[in-house]
Design a protein around this motif. Structure first.
Motif, PDB file in Angstrom:
ATOM      1  N   CYS A   1       0.835  -1.197   0.000  1.00  0.00           N
ATOM      2  CA  CYS A   1       0.000   0.000   0.000  1.00  0.00           C
ATOM      3  C   CYS A   1       0.869   1.247   0.000  1.00  0.00           C
TER       4      CYS A   1
ATOM      5  N   THR B   1      -3.977   2.255  -2.569  1.00  0.00           N
ATOM      6  CA  THR B   1      -3.519   3.614  -2.275  1.00  0.00           C
ATOM      7  C   THR B   1      -4.569   4.267  -1.379  1.00  0.00           C
TER       8      THR B   1
ATOM      9  N   THR C   1      -2.277   3.707  -8.278  1.00  0.00           N
ATOM     10  CA  THR C   1      -3.201   2.643  -7.902  1.00  0.00           C
ATOM     11  C   THR C   1      -3.154   1.481  -8.880  1.00  0.00           C
TER      12      THR C   1
END
Length: 216
Positions: free
Chosen positions: A59, A121, A146
């Motif tokens: 992430c 994200t 993303t």
């Protein structure tokens, strides 16, 4: 000398809002936004907001501050490879205690250029403090970073509105951030959304509306 230092700080960034958060106000924000209660509330929020996701192993958070969101994500996704973009010097010094220093991009979101994509994200309570003029660029950066999921958690309003923030003008903006992202980037579709009230008896947040989007 202080005037010179202040001018140099202003010259580092493209907007007044960036300078504001990189400086003393951003540093004072740190002390107000830590602790076990916030961690518990974040854990509850992310458990709900990310229940429609799958296969999240890495992430990137935009505006990670000292890593309170990252701590919650680490509990939900043990072993997650976490990265962050953070503008404030003091916040970065504390953030290294949460995620590896090499995963921290110490810079403005406006200067960050994604070199890779991430399963998830995240941006929470950051878009509301950015100049509306730069939002299209920020939206493009969020989507470019993303790989699959984008979580936006901000103050919502169907029409753009500016509000005073702790005695400062031009520092707080509400609008339909997620809707604008999806209009600008049709590859993003809505997967889930929700709201957390500041008077929630167990896990309050600051009237945050969250939107989980998935890239098609």
């Amino acid at each position: 000398m202080k005037k010179v230092a202040d001018q140099m700080e202003q010259d580092r960034f493209a907007t007044e809002q960036e300078t504001f958060w990189a400086g003393e106000f951003g540093t004072s924000y740190i002390a107000r936004n830590q602790g076990d209660r916030l961690l518990a509330a974040n854990l509850d929020l992310f458990a709900k907001a990310l229940r429609q996701t799958g296969g999240v192993s890495n992430c990137l958070e935009f505006g990670a501050n000292v890593g309170m969101n990252m701590k919650a994500l680490g509990l939900l996704f043990p072993g997650i490879d976490a990265s962050a973009v953070e503008i404030n010097d003091e916040a970065v010094q504390q953030l290294v205690n949460v995620i590896p220093a090499e995963n921290i991009h110490h810079q403005s979101i406006l200067d960050y250029v994604p070199s890779r994509t991430f399963d998830l994200t995240l941006i929470k309570g950051v878009l509301i403090h950015m100049s509306p003029d730069v939002l299209p660029q920020v939206y493009d950066t969020l989507v470019a970073a993303t790989a699959r999921y984008l979580l936006v958690a901000e103050y919502y309003d169907p029409a753009p509105v500016a509000l005073p923030y702790r005695g400062h003008e031009g520092r707080l903006f509400k609008r339909d951030f997620a809707g604008e992202i999806m209009d600008r980037h049709p590859t993003m579709r809505l997967r889930d959304y929700g709201f957390v009230y500041h008077r929630d008896p167990l896990f309050p947040q600051d009237d945050i509306t969250w939107f989980l989007m998935e890239k098609r």
